[in-house]
Scaffold this active site. Structure first.
Site, PDB file in Angstrom:
ATOM      1  N   GLN A  60     -42.991  -6.191 -47.097  1.00  0.00           N
ATOM      2  CA  GLN A  60     -42.990  -7.425 -46.296  1.00  0.00           C
ATOM      3  C   GLN A  60     -41.761  -8.257 -46.660  1.00  0.00           C
ATOM      4  O   GLN A  60     -41.478  -9.252 -46.001  1.00  0.00           O
ATOM      5  CB  GLN A  60     -44.253  -8.237 -46.569  1.00  0.00           C
ATOM      6  CG  GLN A  60     -45.535  -7.496 -46.236  1.00  0.00           C
ATOM      7  CD  GLN A  60     -46.753  -8.275 -46.699  1.00  0.00           C
ATOM      8  OE1 GLN A  60     -47.359  -9.055 -45.966  1.00  0.00           O
ATOM      9  NE2 GLN A  60     -47.093  -8.062 -47.964  1.00  0.00           N
TER      10      GLN A  60
ATOM     11  N   VAL B 162     -37.897  -9.405 -47.302  1.00  0.00           N
ATOM     12  CA  VAL B 162     -36.651  -9.292 -46.536  1.00  0.00           C
ATOM     13  C   VAL B 162     -35.450  -9.199 -47.482  1.00  0.00           C
ATOM     14  O   VAL B 162     -34.306  -9.142 -47.029  1.00  0.00           O
ATOM     15  CB  VAL B 162     -36.508 -10.490 -45.559  1.00  0.00           C
ATOM     16  CG1 VAL B 162     -37.597 -10.416 -44.482  1.00  0.00           C
ATOM     17  CG2 VAL B 162     -36.559 -11.843 -46.259  1.00  0.00           C
ATOM     18  N   ASP B 163     -35.726  -9.145 -48.787  1.00  0.00           N
ATOM     19  CA  ASP B 163     -34.629  -8.968 -49.749  1.00  0.00           C
ATOM     20  C   ASP B 163     -34.266  -7.489 -49.836  1.00  0.00           C
ATOM     21  O   ASP B 163     -34.945  -6.636 -49.266  1.00  0.00           O
ATOM     22  CB  ASP B 163     -35.033  -9.544 -51.127  1.00  0.00           C
ATOM     23  CG  ASP B 163     -36.210  -8.806 -51.771  1.00  0.00           C
ATOM     24  OD1 ASP B 163     -37.232  -9.449 -52.079  1.00  0.00           O
ATOM     25  OD2 ASP B 163     -36.105  -7.578 -51.960  1.00  0.00           O
TER      26      ASP B 163
ATOM     27  N   HIS C  16     -41.037  -6.814 -41.964  1.00  0.00           N
ATOM     28  CA  HIS C  16     -40.770  -8.196 -41.534  1.00  0.00           C
ATOM     29  C   HIS C  16     -39.281  -8.469 -41.380  1.00  0.00           C
ATOM     30  O   HIS C  16     -38.883  -9.628 -41.279  1.00  0.00           O
ATOM     31  CB  HIS C  16     -41.373  -9.193 -42.545  1.00  0.00           C
ATOM     32  CG  HIS C  16     -42.873  -9.221 -42.496  1.00  0.00           C
ATOM     33  ND1 HIS C  16     -43.633  -9.856 -43.447  1.00  0.00           N
ATOM     34  CD2 HIS C  16     -43.762  -8.682 -41.618  1.00  0.00           C
ATOM     35  CE1 HIS C  16     -44.916  -9.723 -43.153  1.00  0.00           C
ATOM     36  NE2 HIS C  16     -45.027  -8.999 -42.059  1.00  0.00           N
TER      37      HIS C  16
ATOM     38  N   CYS D  20     -22.847  -5.831 -27.769  1.00  0.00           N
ATOM     39  CA  CYS D  20     -22.839  -6.207 -26.342  1.00  0.00           C
ATOM     40  C   CYS D  20     -21.965  -7.424 -26.051  1.00  0.00           C
ATOM     41  O   CYS D  20     -21.788  -7.802 -24.893  1.00  0.00           O
ATOM     42  CB  CYS D  20     -24.276  -6.469 -25.865  1.00  0.00           C
ATOM     43  SG  CYS D  20     -24.954  -8.039 -26.433  1.00  0.00           S
TER      44      CYS D  20
ATOM     45  N   GLY E 103     -48.059  -7.216 -55.341  1.00  0.00           N
ATOM     46  CA  GLY E 103     -47.429  -8.529 -55.214  1.00  0.00           C
ATOM     47  C   GLY E 103     -47.561  -9.175 -53.863  1.00  0.00           C
ATOM     48  O   GLY E 103     -46.617  -9.789 -53.365  1.00  0.00           O
TER      49      GLY E 103
ATOM     50  N   ALA F 149     -45.991  -7.909 -62.209  1.00  0.00           N
ATOM     51  CA  ALA F 149     -45.580  -6.605 -61.662  1.00  0.00           C
ATOM     52  C   ALA F 149     -44.642  -5.870 -62.623  1.00  0.00           C
ATOM     53  O   ALA F 149     -44.696  -4.642 -62.740  1.00  0.00           O
ATOM     54  CB  ALA F 149     -44.890  -6.815 -60.318  1.00  0.00           C
TER      55      ALA F 149
HETATM   56  N1  APR Z   1     -46.240 -10.118 -60.376  1.00  0.00           N
HETATM   57  C1  APR Z   1     -47.176  -9.707 -59.478  1.00  0.00           C
HETATM   58  N2  APR Z   1     -47.638 -10.492 -58.476  1.00  0.00           N
HETATM   59  C2  APR Z   1     -47.126 -11.736 -58.383  1.00  0.00           C
HETATM   60  C3  APR Z   1     -46.160 -12.232 -59.282  1.00  0.00           C
HETATM   61  C4  APR Z   1     -45.711 -11.366 -60.303  1.00  0.00           C
HETATM   62  N3  APR Z   1     -44.797 -11.760 -61.206  1.00  0.00           N
HETATM   63  N4  APR Z   1     -45.868 -13.525 -58.919  1.00  0.00           N
HETATM   64  C5  APR Z   1     -46.629 -13.812 -57.847  1.00  0.00           C
HETATM   65  N5  APR Z   1     -47.394 -12.746 -57.530  1.00  0.00           N
HETATM   66  C6  APR Z   1     -48.368 -12.617 -56.439  1.00  0.00           C
HETATM   67  C7  APR Z   1     -49.128 -13.894 -56.139  1.00  0.00           C
HETATM   68  O1  APR Z   1     -50.304 -13.955 -56.931  1.00  0.00           O
HETATM   69  C8  APR Z   1     -49.452 -13.723 -54.657  1.00  0.00           C
HETATM   70  O2  APR Z   1     -50.695 -13.057 -54.489  1.00  0.00           O
HETATM   71  O3  APR Z   1     -47.633 -12.326 -55.275  1.00  0.00           O
HETATM   72  C9  APR Z   1     -48.325 -12.830 -54.132  1.00  0.00           C
HETATM   73  C10 APR Z   1     -47.331 -13.570 -53.261  1.00  0.00           C
HETATM   74  O4  APR Z   1     -48.033 -14.028 -52.131  1.00  0.00           O
HETATM   75  P1  APR Z   1     -47.238 -14.769 -50.968  1.00  0.00           P
HETATM   76  O5  APR Z   1     -46.402 -15.852 -51.557  1.00  0.00           O
HETATM   77  O6  APR Z   1     -48.243 -15.102 -49.917  1.00  0.00           O
HETATM   78  O7  APR Z   1     -46.225 -13.678 -50.418  1.00  0.00           O
HETATM   79  P2  APR Z   1     -46.564 -12.433 -49.500  1.00  0.00           P
HETATM   80  O8  APR Z   1     -47.941 -11.920 -49.768  1.00  0.00           O
HETATM   81  O9  APR Z   1     -45.442 -11.490 -49.615  1.00  0.00           O
HETATM   82  O10 APR Z   1     -46.534 -13.089 -48.031  1.00  0.00           O
HETATM   83  C11 APR Z   1     -46.714 -12.209 -46.937  1.00  0.00           C
HETATM   84  O11 APR Z   1     -46.252 -14.018 -45.412  1.00  0.00           O
HETATM   85  O12 APR Z   1     -45.066 -15.872 -44.815  1.00  0.00           O
HETATM   86  C12 APR Z   1     -45.180 -14.514 -44.607  1.00  0.00           C
HETATM   87  O13 APR Z   1     -43.435 -13.143 -43.879  1.00  0.00           O
HETATM   88  C13 APR Z   1     -43.931 -13.790 -45.011  1.00  0.00           C
HETATM   89  O14 APR Z   1     -43.776 -11.549 -45.834  1.00  0.00           O
HETATM   90  C14 APR Z   1     -44.410 -12.790 -46.039  1.00  0.00           C
HETATM   91  C15 APR Z   1     -45.894 -12.702 -45.778  1.00  0.00           C
END
Ligand code: APR
Length: 234
Positions: free
Chosen positions: A91, A93-94, A109, A139, A175, A219
């Site tokens: 998910q 974008v990096d 994404h 284009c 994550g 992680a």
């Molecule tokens: N190690 C493991 N997990 C971690 C760590 C870490 N060091 N730090 C944070 N997390 C976990 C958090 O507990 C959380 O459950 O990573 C998760 C990040 O959740 P979000 O911030 O909601 O990110 P993500 O799940 O990728 O969001 C999904 O939402 O806004 C959209 O497009 C955006 O791709 C994104 C999507």
């Protein structure tokens, strides 16, 4: 029929957190400091393209200041050493999975290092600033936009993802908060097809209850240990 060795791995912002990139829903995360409706919807782009382009320019610039962490590195090691297919569906974008050496990656994404032409739908590798009105090299229309799947738009390669899930023996989620569909539904899709499911996350996510196994912690610790465990299997 599941391939006895194929692994599908979903990653979210949490796998890049220890590299120094902000997650979205933590207390000081991206969505605590920016309204989604201002920077991550088609309506936002139509209303204030300069703000949206600038938001992604800043996140693209930040990529130069971070490096993959041990979790990204471990997944690249798994892909090299594992006997079956390993597909990363991110998910994020990096470009940290790529920079760690992973090769089979779907950015469902979109990607910061890519620009999308709103006129011809071509995607172009992009680095540096992407101002509104940038001209599409394919284009010629001044319609390039950040290649980010906004809320309300369709994530990329969903058919390929669903096929991979159907054919996998293991689905691991790393994550991610399980807050956003369709990614948040992959665990249920996997379970319904008899695929083993594992969650590696800092803390229980919205979807933890659907996983066969949940391990909680950073992680950079959990993922290398999990990869070592997999590669030690006979
Ligand atoms: N190690 C493991 N997990 C971690 C760590 C870490 N060091 N730090 C944070 N997390 C976990 C958090 O507990 C959380 O459950 O990573 C998760 C990040 O959740 P979000 O911030 O909601 O990110 P993500 O799940 O990728 O969001 C999904 O939402 O806004 C959209 O497009 C955006 O791709 C994104 C999507």
């Amino acid at each position: 029929m599941p391939d006895s060795r194929a692994i599908v791995i979903l990653t979210g912002a949490g796998i890049s957190a220890e590299s120094g990139l902000e997650t979205f829903r933590s207390a000081d995360g991206l969505w605590a400091n920016h309204r989604i409706e201002d920077v991550c919807t088609p309506e936002a782009l139509a209303r204030d393209a300069a703000l949206v382009h600038r938001f992604y320019d800043l996140r693209r610039e930040a990529l130069a200041t971070v490096v993959p962490n041990a979790a990204h590195d471990a997944l690249a090691r798994l892909e090299r050493a594992w006997a079956g297919d390993v597909l990363i569906v991110t998910q994020n974008v990096d470009d940290l999975h790529e920079r760690a050496g992973s090769r089979t990656i779907i950015h469902m994404h979109g990607e910061l290092n890519s620009a999308l032409c709103a006129a011809c739908d071509r995607r172009e590798p992009w680095s540096g600033s992407l101002p509104p009105g940038a001209v599409c090299p394919s284009c010629g229309a001044p319609r390039l936009r950040p290649d980010i799947v906004f809320f309300g738009e369709i994530p990329y390669q969903m058919e390929r993802i669903e096929e991979a899930l159907a054919g996998a023996s293991l689905f691991a989620s790393i994550g991610t908060s399980g807050a956003v569909y369709p990614a948040a539904g992959f665990v249920r899709m996997a379970r319904s097809m008899g695929v083993e499911t594992l969650e590696l996350n800092l803390e229980p996510s919205a979807g933890s209850g659907w996983f066969d196994d949940c391990r909680h912690g950073p992680a950079s610790l959990l993922v290398p240990r999990w990869v070592d465990e997999l590669l030690a299997q006979p």
